[in-house]
Design an enzyme around this catalytic site. Sequence first.
Site, PDB file in Angstrom:
ATOM      1  N   ASP A  10       4.197  11.511 -40.902  1.00 44.13           N
ATOM      2  CA  ASP A  10       3.877  10.581 -40.048  1.00 44.13           C
ATOM      3  C   ASP A  10       4.591  10.626 -38.865  1.00 44.13           C
ATOM      4  OD1 ASP A  10       6.446   9.777 -40.534  1.00 44.13           O
ATOM      5  OD2 ASP A  10       5.896   8.369 -42.476  1.00 44.13           O
ATOM      6  N   SER A  11       4.934   9.473 -38.196  1.00 47.49           N
ATOM      7  CA  SER A  11       5.656   9.509 -36.775  1.00 47.49           C
ATOM      8  C   SER A  11       6.733  10.209 -36.790  1.00 47.49           C
ATOM      9  CB  SER A  11       5.708   8.137 -36.147  1.00 47.49           C
ATOM     10  OG  SER A  11       6.471   7.391 -36.852  1.00 47.49           O
ATOM     11  N   ILE A  12       7.762  10.219 -37.834  1.00 47.26           N
ATOM     12  CA  ILE A  12       8.857  11.063 -37.973  1.00 47.26           C
ATOM     13  C   ILE A  12       8.637  12.563 -37.865  1.00 47.26           C
ATOM     14  CG2 ILE A  12      11.098  11.162 -39.167  1.00 47.26           C
ATOM     15  CD1 ILE A  12      10.480   8.428 -40.519  1.00 47.26           C
TER      16      ILE A  12
END
Lengths: 242, 242
Positions: A10-12
């Site tokens: 995901d965004s991480i």
Amino acid sequence: MRPEIVLFGDSITDQSFRHGGWGASLTDIYSRKADIVVRGYGGYNTRWALFLLNHIFPLGSTTPPVATTVFFGANDAALSGRTSERQHVPLEEYKENLRKIVHHLKEFSPTMIIVLITPPPVDEEGRQEYAKSLYGEKAMKLPERTNEVTGTYANGCVEVAKELGVDSINLWSKMQETQGWQKKFLSDGLHLTADGNGVVYEEVVKVLNGAWLSASEMPLDFPHHSQIDPHNPEKAFQQTCL
Amino acid sequence: MRPEIVLFGDSITDQSFRHGGWGASLTDIYSRKADIVVRGYGGYNTRWALFLLNHIFPLGSTTPPVATTVFFGANDAALSGRTSERQHVPLEEYKENLRKIVHHLKEFSPTMIIVLITPPPVDEEGRQEYAKSLYGEKAMKLPERTNEVTGTYANGCVEVAKELGVDSINLWSKMQETQGWQKKFLSDGLHLTADGNGVVYEEVVKVLNGAWLSASEMPLDFPHHSQIDPHNPEKAFQQTCL
């Protein structure tokens, strides 16, 4: 053909090439040895990630990656009935989705090193401060994620990894071993600071070193410049290139 | 298949994924739009780079990169008769090697955006300090590179770019427009600080924006998470994925 290491998450994962990012650090350490390919999707949970599997990892490819990190859960663990409800995926479905991802990757390449990474811990106070900075007094009063609930997803992730015999990194536990993890490792209670990125980087390197993918033991793609005889450069390139 | 942008060069390209690195920043801005592929070879000059061309850019490939940065010259410009003599390539040969690289890339893909980047300026005092920090009093007394000579290579690079109708970035000139460039942009008189990386990043982005490769105008590979209906996620993926 240089080996590939895919970062799927995901965004991480998506933000892992910002200053001090774990993806950038991996690219640096695997320089001239393996390509780091980022496939990070901000806001995605495992339910939505399933739609991407056949596109990012198309069965039948002749050059599958040698390793893939699977780093979801921070969004799945968003609480039902709160402001990030749309991203919520129930724990049992999260685990089942992770199983589907691992099964697909194993079918894609039986020799691929698969590393499941749990979501990081949540600093609820940090989340609240962040929401206030965006929305002022209109900010949610109840947390949209809690550290305790995210911990159950982290445990679920580790369980699935054990069950399927793949590697895992319990980031949720690991980060909380350090005093002051809330601000040291998290920038907004959820995403990573440079120090937080450093933890992910070190843990991923440990796992890859423990497999057969230690950067320091992998050969360079072409001769080191010191091995090139300026009067007879062809010679250094003959073995590797011609 | 996601478009690829290849960074081909020497150590300044190889190190572009360290903190603040221009390669990492490009990866971040092109997230979910294009893959940045680093092909940096520390210590290499254009003479040695020629040996790599057929391997990194094999003619007949069905998926050539959409853009390539070619960033050599810092080693070619090492002075004959000094401590880095083995890397020295005469100016006219440097220009001819660049022509060969551009011709190969054009043959590889006639539509590829090719960006020649000149070597950065040299801070001779910084080089001397760096040598002393490594070798103490045994350090060379005469500079192994001078800013003036490197400037002739920078001019040569820009000339070749004009002659062949490809883009160029005169980093040597650009950096010297800023007061204090010696320490602000260079860490050891030759390699880049985070600020120096920032200059390369900005200049490369300008060139790519000026072509048809502006990251902000390129489509995401898959739906943005806000476009996904949690009650009917299939719908968002139907157009792009099914």
